[in-house]
Motif scaffolding. Structure first.
Motif, PDB file in Angstrom:
ATOM      1  N   LEU A   1      12.996  13.155  47.370  1.00  0.00           N
ATOM      2  CA  LEU A   1      11.829  11.916  46.790  1.00  0.00           C
ATOM      3  C   LEU A   1      10.229  12.502  46.313  1.00  0.00           C
ATOM      4  O   LEU A   1       9.275  12.365  45.312  1.00  0.00           O
ATOM      5  CB  LEU A   1      11.817  10.696  47.216  1.00  0.00           C
ATOM      6  CG  LEU A   1      13.927  10.039  46.932  1.00  0.00           C
ATOM      7  CD1 LEU A   1      12.903   9.454  48.016  1.00  0.00           C
ATOM      8  CD2 LEU A   1      12.869   9.524  45.637  1.00  0.00           C
ATOM      9  N   ARG A   2      10.009  13.298  47.833  1.00  0.00           N
ATOM     10  CA  ARG A   2       8.534  13.844  47.719  1.00  0.00           C
ATOM     11  C   ARG A   2       8.270  15.668  46.961  1.00  0.00           C
ATOM     12  O   ARG A   2       7.504  16.555  47.796  1.00  0.00           O
ATOM     13  CB  ARG A   2       8.070  13.563  49.025  1.00  0.00           C
ATOM     14  CG  ARG A   2       9.012  13.877  50.125  1.00  0.00           C
ATOM     15  CD  ARG A   2       9.301  13.355  51.205  1.00  0.00           C
ATOM     16  NE  ARG A   2       9.768  13.803  52.117  1.00  0.00           N
ATOM     17  CZ  ARG A   2      10.242  13.318  53.410  1.00  0.00           C
ATOM     18  NH1 ARG A   2      10.314  11.647  53.069  1.00  0.00           N
ATOM     19  NH2 ARG A   2      10.765  13.858  54.629  1.00  0.00           N
TER      20      ARG A   2
ATOM     21  N   ALA B   1       4.264  14.031  52.939  1.00  0.00           N
ATOM     22  CA  ALA B   1       5.292  14.327  53.679  1.00  0.00           C
ATOM     23  C   ALA B   1       6.141  16.026  52.780  1.00  0.00           C
ATOM     24  O   ALA B   1       6.580  16.279  53.254  1.00  0.00           O
ATOM     25  CB  ALA B   1       5.985  13.408  52.365  1.00  0.00           C
ATOM     26  N   HIS B   2       5.987  16.593  51.727  1.00  0.00           N
ATOM     27  CA  HIS B   2       6.610  17.510  51.008  1.00  0.00           C
ATOM     28  C   HIS B   2       5.747  18.862  52.044  1.00  0.00           C
ATOM     29  O   HIS B   2       6.908  19.025  52.685  1.00  0.00           O
ATOM     30  CB  HIS B   2       5.958  17.826  49.636  1.00  0.00           C
ATOM     31  CG  HIS B   2       7.141  18.732  49.726  1.00  0.00           C
ATOM     32  ND1 HIS B   2       8.344  19.338  49.160  1.00  0.00           N
ATOM     33  CD2 HIS B   2       6.405  19.793  49.087  1.00  0.00           C
ATOM     34  CE1 HIS B   2       8.559  20.357  48.895  1.00  0.00           C
ATOM     35  NE2 HIS B   2       6.949  21.182  48.598  1.00  0.00           N
TER      36      HIS B   2
ATOM     37  N   HIS C   1       7.083  23.060  56.193  1.00  0.00           N
ATOM     38  CA  HIS C   1       7.058  22.935  57.835  1.00  0.00           C
ATOM     39  C   HIS C   1       8.552  23.254  58.676  1.00  0.00           C
ATOM     40  O   HIS C   1       9.044  24.213  59.128  1.00  0.00           O
ATOM     41  CB  HIS C   1       6.149  22.312  58.429  1.00  0.00           C
ATOM     42  CG  HIS C   1       5.796  22.195  59.778  1.00  0.00           C
ATOM     43  ND1 HIS C   1       4.893  23.825  60.409  1.00  0.00           N
ATOM     44  CD2 HIS C   1       6.393  22.178  60.947  1.00  0.00           C
ATOM     45  CE1 HIS C   1       4.981  23.781  61.465  1.00  0.00           C
ATOM     46  NE2 HIS C   1       6.311  22.523  62.148  1.00  0.00           N
ATOM     47  N   PHE C   2       8.924  22.152  58.579  1.00  0.00           N
ATOM     48  CA  PHE C   2      10.089  21.802  59.120  1.00  0.00           C
ATOM     49  C   PHE C   2      11.719  22.267  58.648  1.00  0.00           C
ATOM     50  O   PHE C   2      11.823  23.156  59.658  1.00  0.00           O
ATOM     51  CB  PHE C   2      10.594  20.260  59.068  1.00  0.00           C
ATOM     52  CG  PHE C   2      12.104  19.665  59.848  1.00  0.00           C
ATOM     53  CD1 PHE C   2      12.183  19.816  61.118  1.00  0.00           C
ATOM     54  CD2 PHE C   2      13.562  19.618  58.987  1.00  0.00           C
ATOM     55  CE1 PHE C   2      13.088  19.721  61.900  1.00  0.00           C
ATOM     56  CE2 PHE C   2      13.840  19.043  59.277  1.00  0.00           C
ATOM     57  CZ  PHE C   2      14.013  19.036  60.948  1.00  0.00           C
ATOM     58  N   ARG C   3      11.127  23.021  57.423  1.00  0.00           N
ATOM     59  CA  ARG C   3      12.385  23.798  57.053  1.00  0.00           C
ATOM     60  C   ARG C   3      11.559  25.040  57.189  1.00  0.00           C
ATOM     61  O   ARG C   3      13.142  26.124  57.546  1.00  0.00           O
ATOM     62  CB  ARG C   3      12.210  23.623  55.315  1.00  0.00           C
ATOM     63  CG  ARG C   3      13.606  24.353  54.908  1.00  0.00           C
ATOM     64  CD  ARG C   3      13.725  23.569  53.309  1.00  0.00           C
ATOM     65  NE  ARG C   3      15.202  23.782  52.730  1.00  0.00           N
ATOM     66  CZ  ARG C   3      14.844  23.806  51.042  1.00  0.00           C
ATOM     67  NH1 ARG C   3      13.914  24.053  50.427  1.00  0.00           N
ATOM     68  NH2 ARG C   3      16.047  24.618  50.807  1.00  0.00           N
TER      69      ARG C   3
ATOM     70  N   GLY D   1      -6.062   9.997  55.868  1.00  0.00           N
ATOM     71  CA  GLY D   1      -5.962   9.647  54.012  1.00  0.00           C
ATOM     72  C   GLY D   1      -4.346   9.405  53.539  1.00  0.00           C
ATOM     73  O   GLY D   1      -3.528   9.944  54.341  1.00  0.00           O
ATOM     74  N   PRO D   2      -4.056   9.734  52.488  1.00  0.00           N
ATOM     75  CA  PRO D   2      -2.587   9.684  51.853  1.00  0.00           C
ATOM     76  C   PRO D   2      -2.109  10.911  52.552  1.00  0.00           C
ATOM     77  O   PRO D   2      -0.675  11.087  53.079  1.00  0.00           O
ATOM     78  CB  PRO D   2      -2.566   9.963  50.867  1.00  0.00           C
ATOM     79  CG  PRO D   2      -3.507   8.874  50.255  1.00  0.00           C
ATOM     80  CD  PRO D   2      -4.761   9.473  51.109  1.00  0.00           C
ATOM     81  N   ALA D   3      -2.622  12.205  52.188  1.00  0.00           N
ATOM     82  CA  ALA D   3      -1.738  13.266  52.573  1.00  0.00           C
ATOM     83  C   ALA D   3      -1.517  13.417  54.062  1.00  0.00           C
ATOM     84  O   ALA D   3      -0.564  13.090  54.960  1.00  0.00           O
ATOM     85  CB  ALA D   3      -2.369  14.336  52.301  1.00  0.00           C
TER      86      ALA D   3
END
Ligand SMILES: O=P(O)(O)OC[C@H]1O[C@H](O)[C@H](O)[C@@H](O)[C@@H]1O
Length: 552
Positions: free
Chosen positions: A104-105, A304-305, A310-312, A480-482
């Motif tokens: 979604l992101r 979010a992406h 980073h996680f991936r 902020g949003p990010a």
């Protein structure tokens, strides 16, 4: 997958734990290692987002601890499971579904497929829904999309519960600074008629837009609330109101949406591979896009992406959500910590802990492992929290001097959206953020108390043992949003890592079903004579008393 407690690293951690419990004192670890802060903090860096510093150094961590925890993650197959999630495998094995909210992101253009189908493009793909959300939100915000009397829609009522409520509420509150000043938002979730009644009392049908948010479109609370809203609208407008202009649906269930009376052209869809508690990134986030504007919603997805990336891609030892999740296992399973406290030093994040409660506790509140056997270890912790400094003046007494170990996360933005009074408020807020973590760690000794002249009989009462662990999260700018997107995803993946180690399914929620079924049966009984059938004496007695008190 082998149960976590049978993995070799688990026994090694158990032996290591005994050593840590006996010999490790946080303040001494800092005194003996000048580099400890650097060693155990990690900075999240991404284009379009401020840096976010995660300081894990005030945790029960040594190099050996981290090595062993990483070993545990390896043996538990955390990387393999993570890759399976990003590959679109059906890792939600009790519902035979992929877990694909990361699509979604996916603003970075990853190829993402479920069952060989591209989920990004095509008629029902993520990108198409995002384009629809952009077009619709821009039309409503600009006044191009108007109500049945030609008035701009400035009063938004989101009707939804659980994941169809908590994410939108939390995010719109967190991003209030970016919100359209002429827009009022209401979120109606509770079946308690008061919730809807109060929202409707404050609303004018000519300027109200209802977002009926439900993944399944069968949730009793939401459908009842939505029907009440529709009746109110029809009645208030004398039947002249155009439902198509004032009601949209956010759902995966087109058949039920149409049955309710919402045109499928006004439906914003998503797929069954989006879990409710992971759905704020989907059409369920429409209230966010309406309120803060689509560009900000896009930044939210991009942040979010970046955390997904980073996680991936980051090795386990450097991987921020991996470290966070492993600490959850470390405290829960090896130190018998029952809880996790998340305290944002940020008023805009006042619903953050409530949001994380569903994320964490609905995901990892499970006792059965992947082969159907009972877990022989503790799983999901009880998450709670409130914004600070308020929480300090409420339940922090127990955190500082109680008998329980409560690992805590403290979150602060370096800059405030509201630097009023020459930024004094922000500096006071920040000083509390530093002071709480420091106090929890260093405590106060009897000698210090004596030196201050504390009477001998009060010393035990005023003593702070200290050595209480915290993780400090510092956002390098305003939130902020990010930055918000990245923070939420930190907790999403932390929860994933815990569940992966515990070998449970973090993506179903069978535990919420039984109560729903019983409530349905009892609802009928409330209209029938007697105290219902097949109940224990307490439940039957309560039903009878309710009937006589309320004169049903
Ligand atoms: O979006 P809905 O289908 O209406 O579901 C709303 C909520 O209800 C359920 O009971 C689940 O426990 C939640 O995970 C879900 O978010």
């Amino acid at each position: 997958m082998a149960p976590a407690n049978t993995l070799p690293a688990w026994s090694e951690l158990q032996a290591h734990r005994d050593d840590v419990a006996k010999n490790f004192v946080l303040k001494e670890a800092f005194a003996s290692d000048a580099d400890r802060f650097n060693k155990f903090s990690r900075t999240f860096k991404a284009d379009g987002s401020a840096d976010i510093l995660f300081d894990f150094s005030k945790n029960f961590l040594t190099n050996e601890t981290l090595d062993l925890l990483v070993k545990l993650a390896e043996q538990a197959g955390v990387e393999r499971k993570r890759d399976a999630m990003f590959r679109g495998d059906k890792i939600n094995f009790t519902e035979n579904r992929a877990v694909y909210h990361t699509a979604l992101r996916n603003v970075g253009g990853w190829e993402m497929q479920v069952e060989g189908q591209d989920v990004m493009n095509g008629p029902t793909g993520v990108n198409g829904v995002l384009a629809h959300m952009k077009e619709f939100s821009e039309k409503v915000r600009s006044g191009e999309w108007v109500g049945f009397t030609g008035k701009k829609l400035t009063n938004i009522i989101n009707v939804g519960i659980g994941g169809s409520d908590l994410g939108p509420v939390m995010v719109t509150e967190a991003l209030k600074h970016y919100g359209a000043p002429d827009m009022t938002l209401h979120f109606v979730s509770n079946i308690d008629g008061t919730h809807m009644a109060e929202a409707l009392k404050a609303s004018d049908p000519e300027t109200t837009l209802f977002l009926i948010a439900s993944k399944t479109f069968t949730t009793a609370e939401t459908i009842t609330n939505a029907n009440t809203a529709k009746s109110w609208f029809v009645e208030k407008t004398g039947g002249k109101g155009d439902v198509a202009k004032h009601f949209v649906a956010l759902s995966t269930n087109e058949a039920e949406v149409t049955k309710f009376g919402i045109d499928s052209a006004n439906m914003f869809g998503f797929e069954s591979w989006v879990g409710g508690r992971y759905s704020v990134w989907s059409a369920i986030g429409l209230s966010v896009a309406l309120y803060v504007g689509y560009d900000n919603f896009h930044k939210f997805l991009a942040g979010a992406h970046a955390m997904d990336k980073h996680f991936r891609e980051t090795p386990l030892r450097e991987n921020i959500p991996v470290i966070g999740g492993l600490l959850g296992v470390w405290y829960g399973d090896f130190f018998q910590a029952q809880t996790r406290l998340v305290a944002p030093f940020d008023q805009y994040l006042h619903r953050f802990a409530a949001y994380l409660q569903q994320l964490s506790m609905e995901s990892n509140g499970k006792a059965i492992t992947s082969d159907g056997s009972s877990a022989k270890y503790t799983t999901g912790s009880i998450l709670f929290g409130e914004p600070c400094t308020n929480a300090q003046h409420s339940f922090f007494q127990l955190v500082h001097q109680g008998t329980k170990l409560i690992p805590a996360d403290f979150i602060l933005a370096a800059k405030s959206h509201n630097p009023i009074h020459d930024n004094l408020h922000q500096k006071m807020l920040a000083s509390n953020y530093f002071a709480q973590a420091e106090a929890l760690m260093v405590g106060k000794t009897d000698d210090q108390l004596r030196a201050e002249g504390t009477p001998e009989e009060l010393i035990p009462h005023k003593r702070f043992l200290g050595n209480r662990p915290t993780t400090s999260i510092l956002v390098g700018d305003v939130i902020g949003p990010a930055e918000l997107g990245a923070l939420i995803v930190y907790y999403e993946h932390l929860t994933f890592v815990e569940g992966a180690v515990w070998d449970i399914n973090s993506f179903d929620q069978w535990g919420v079903e039984l109560g729903k079924v019983l409530a349905k049966k009892i609802l009928k009984e409330l209209d029938e004579p007697g105290n219902g059938s097949g109940h224990d004496a307490s439940t039957g007695g309560l039903i009878g008393a309710f009937k006589s008190f309320s004169k049903i």
